[in-house]
Structure formats: C-alpha cells, structure tokens
Design a protein around this motif. Structure first.
Motif, PDB file in Angstrom:
ATOM      1  N   TYR A  36    -103.255  33.235  45.903  1.00  0.00           N
ATOM      2  CA  TYR A  36    -103.210  32.925  47.506  1.00  0.00           C
ATOM      3  C   TYR A  36    -101.903  33.878  47.860  1.00  0.00           C
ATOM      4  O   TYR A  36    -100.777  33.555  47.279  1.00  0.00           O
ATOM      5  CB  TYR A  36    -103.225  31.861  48.133  1.00  0.00           C
ATOM      6  CG  TYR A  36    -104.542  31.196  48.175  1.00  0.00           C
ATOM      7  CD1 TYR A  36    -104.821  30.169  46.834  1.00  0.00           C
ATOM      8  CD2 TYR A  36    -105.239  31.071  49.436  1.00  0.00           C
ATOM      9  CE1 TYR A  36    -106.089  29.685  47.090  1.00  0.00           C
ATOM     10  CE2 TYR A  36    -106.376  30.431  49.309  1.00  0.00           C
ATOM     11  CZ  TYR A  36    -106.873  29.974  48.305  1.00  0.00           C
ATOM     12  OH  TYR A  36    -108.187  29.116  48.320  1.00  0.00           O
ATOM     13  N   GLN A  38     -99.041  33.851  51.005  1.00  0.00           N
ATOM     14  CA  GLN A  38     -98.790  33.169  52.256  1.00  0.00           C
ATOM     15  C   GLN A  38     -97.525  33.860  52.953  1.00  0.00           C
ATOM     16  O   GLN A  38     -96.332  34.006  52.364  1.00  0.00           O
ATOM     17  CB  GLN A  38     -98.289  31.616  51.826  1.00  0.00           C
ATOM     18  CG  GLN A  38     -98.047  30.887  53.370  1.00  0.00           C
ATOM     19  CD  GLN A  38     -97.824  29.465  52.962  1.00  0.00           C
ATOM     20  OE1 GLN A  38     -97.300  29.011  51.851  1.00  0.00           O
ATOM     21  NE2 GLN A  38     -98.330  28.516  53.791  1.00  0.00           N
ATOM     22  N   GLY A  41     -94.916  31.238  58.087  1.00  0.00           N
ATOM     23  CA  GLY A  41     -95.779  30.890  59.618  1.00  0.00           C
ATOM     24  C   GLY A  41     -97.080  31.063  59.630  1.00  0.00           C
ATOM     25  O   GLY A  41     -97.531  30.542  60.457  1.00  0.00           O
ATOM     26  N   LYS A  42     -97.623  31.309  58.433  1.00  0.00           N
ATOM     27  CA  LYS A  42     -99.184  31.254  58.257  1.00  0.00           C
ATOM     28  C   LYS A  42     -99.580  30.389  57.256  1.00  0.00           C
ATOM     29  O   LYS A  42     -99.041  30.069  56.303  1.00  0.00           O
ATOM     30  CB  LYS A  42     -99.530  32.623  58.144  1.00  0.00           C
ATOM     31  CG  LYS A  42     -99.285  33.691  59.289  1.00  0.00           C
ATOM     32  CD  LYS A  42     -99.717  35.074  59.114  1.00  0.00           C
ATOM     33  CE  LYS A  42     -99.585  35.992  60.212  1.00  0.00           C
ATOM     34  NZ  LYS A  42    -100.053  37.279  59.849  1.00  0.00           N
ATOM     35  N   GLY A  43    -100.871  30.147  57.091  1.00  0.00           N
ATOM     36  CA  GLY A  43    -101.621  29.593  56.002  1.00  0.00           C
ATOM     37  C   GLY A  43    -101.582  30.504  54.881  1.00  0.00           C
ATOM     38  O   GLY A  43    -101.731  31.685  54.918  1.00  0.00           O
ATOM     39  N   PRO A  44    -101.913  29.990  53.804  1.00  0.00           N
ATOM     40  CA  PRO A  44    -102.262  30.616  52.623  1.00  0.00           C
ATOM     41  C   PRO A  44    -103.496  31.459  52.629  1.00  0.00           C
ATOM     42  O   PRO A  44    -104.671  31.100  53.265  1.00  0.00           O
ATOM     43  CB  PRO A  44    -102.575  29.781  51.213  1.00  0.00           C
ATOM     44  CG  PRO A  44    -101.740  28.417  51.943  1.00  0.00           C
ATOM     45  CD  PRO A  44    -101.944  28.480  53.324  1.00  0.00           C
ATOM     46  N   PHE A  46    -106.467  33.937  50.661  1.00  0.00           N
ATOM     47  CA  PHE A  46    -107.064  34.207  49.601  1.00  0.00           C
ATOM     48  C   PHE A  46    -106.949  35.618  49.048  1.00  0.00           C
ATOM     49  O   PHE A  46    -107.144  36.581  50.137  1.00  0.00           O
ATOM     50  CB  PHE A  46    -108.615  33.933  49.668  1.00  0.00           C
ATOM     51  CG  PHE A  46    -109.387  34.445  48.393  1.00  0.00           C
ATOM     52  CD1 PHE A  46    -109.872  35.572  48.384  1.00  0.00           C
ATOM     53  CD2 PHE A  46    -109.674  33.501  47.263  1.00  0.00           C
ATOM     54  CE1 PHE A  46    -110.869  35.942  46.999  1.00  0.00           C
ATOM     55  CE2 PHE A  46    -110.728  33.978  46.425  1.00  0.00           C
ATOM     56  CZ  PHE A  46    -110.909  34.985  46.403  1.00  0.00           C
ATOM     57  N   PHE A  89     -99.009  32.223  45.670  1.00  0.00           N
ATOM     58  CA  PHE A  89     -99.193  30.956  44.698  1.00  0.00           C
ATOM     59  C   PHE A  89    -100.567  31.148  43.711  1.00  0.00           C
ATOM     60  O   PHE A  89    -101.471  31.679  44.317  1.00  0.00           O
ATOM     61  CB  PHE A  89     -99.505  29.941  45.668  1.00  0.00           C
ATOM     62  CG  PHE A  89     -98.511  29.108  46.753  1.00  0.00           C
ATOM     63  CD1 PHE A  89     -98.557  30.066  47.836  1.00  0.00           C
ATOM     64  CD2 PHE A  89     -97.526  28.607  46.071  1.00  0.00           C
ATOM     65  CE1 PHE A  89     -97.295  29.725  48.679  1.00  0.00           C
ATOM     66  CE2 PHE A  89     -96.498  28.000  47.106  1.00  0.00           C
ATOM     67  CZ  PHE A  89     -96.439  28.594  48.218  1.00  0.00           C
TER      68      PHE A  89
END
Lengths: 112, 113
Positions: A36, A38, A41-44, A46, A89
């Motif tokens: 992932y 990231q 300020g954002k989500g992970p 794909f 990640f």
C-alpha cells in the motif's frame, strides 16, 4: 510473536532512479501480501499484491518480489517520480476474514 | 465513482467524553473494516463486518470500543469514556467481499485532550 515489518524507516532517492523497499515477515504460513501507498492525510491506496504461489508480479512501473525461503518481499518502483513520495506499507491478509496486518512503513522521499 | 467517506475528518474531544465516528462504504460493498493508525505506525485492525454482523471484533482494544452496521451499509464506531491514548487516525475500508481489495477512506483524526 508473528509480525510483518519493513527494514528501513526512510528511503531517499533521486528522481528517475529505481527504488527498492523491503519487507520481512515471520509467519511461514502467510500466503497473501499487499503493498500500500499512503500519502499525507489520506488512507492507504492499493499498489500491487502477490500470493505465495508466485515469486514475482509486475504492474505499471512496480514489481513485487516474494522470497518464501527467507520470508522476504520487496517492492521495486521503476523511474521514481516526485508523485511517488509517500509512506509504503507491506501488509498481509490473515485468516479467513480478510483483515490486513500492516508493517510500520517506509517513507520514500524523491529528490528532484 | 464515490469512494469511502468518513465523517468527521477531525474530532477533538475531552478525556472521558463519548464519540461516534461514521463510515460510508462504497455502494454494494458487503465487507467493511475499521483500523486505527497511531502516528508513525501502520494501521491496526479493529473490527470486520460482513453485512450487518461483526464477523471479527478481535482487534477492539477493550469494551469502551463498539461498532455497528445496522443496515449493512453505513457503520459507526463508538468510543466511550475516551482516553488520551485513543488519539489516532481511525480508518475505514470496504471491499466487495472478504479477501478482496480493500478501499480505504481518508480517516478521522481523533484527538483526546
């Protein structure tokens, strides 16, 4: 305990170079891994996944390598661009619920 | 199309207060996950819903945390008697089914003073 983790907290590369981000895992029964990205300020988001019946998988400018012998996987980014700057990640899907077990992350910094 | 949305984007509360965090998943996604991310760490699993039921709540840290998804769509994470250690970004993800790609929302940043 069983874990998924990354080797380096920060990786700094020159724009246009290739980047390699590494990850080690401890559970030999792990069979599905995901990388992932990231941004602040954002989500992970794909990037790419790989199952344990594969050694390598390629996407657009990204390649994931899986070495089950030493329980290691890596993410290679070709021709790194400033937009690639983010935290990366590796994560494992564990159990039959699909929950993700994340490592701590590697910050990729791309220098212009 | 619309992605996963979470509200509020930021929440500041005082120790001991009750908070609710909302997640709107992608329409049609039956699987919904909550994660918590502390500063400098990877997200940690909290709870998984398949439809309306919590199929796996093994990640909830204690009984102050509770989540619902009454109609199989929107989910609310509820935290009672908040503590300073609850401060983190709470992420929601949805998926067409378990073991499929999870799509994450932007998270709610919770700060407990």
């Amino acid at each position: 305990g069983e874990s998924v983790g990354l080797h380096l907290p920060t990786l700094s590369v020159q724009e246009g170079d290739n980047s390699i981000i590494n990850c080690a895992y401890s559970n030999s029964a792990s069979d599905y891994f995901i990388w992932y990205k990231q941004e602040s300020g954002k989500g992970p988001q794909f990037i790419i996944d790989i199952r344990s019946n594969m050694d390598k998988r390629q996407g657009q400018r990204v390649t994931v390598l899986l070495n089950k012998t030493v329980k290691h996987l890596s993410l290679q980014i070709a021709a790194t661009q400033p937009g690639d700057s983010a935290v990366y990640f590796c994560a494992e899907i564990r159990g039959n619920t699909g929950k993700l077990i994340f490592g701590q992350g590697t910050t990729l910094q791309v220098k212009p | 199309g619309a992605g996963v949305s979470q509200t509020p984007s930021n929440k500041v509360t005082e120790k001991g207060k009750y908070v609710e965090l909302r997640c709107d998943p992608i329409s049609g996604h039956t699987a919904l996950y909550w994660y918590r991310q502390s500063l400098g760490q990877g997200p940690e699993f909290l709870i998984y819903f398949q439809g309306t039921g919590a199929a796996d709540d093994s990640g909830l840290p204690n009984d102050r945390f509770f989540a619902v998804r009454p109609e199989g769509s929107v989910s609310t994470l509820k935290i009672q008697r908040t503590e300073r250690g609850d401060s983190a970004v709470y992420l929601c993800a949805s998926s067409p089914a378990r073991n499929n790609e999870q799509f994450f929302g932007p998270g709610t940043r919770l700060t407990v003073l």
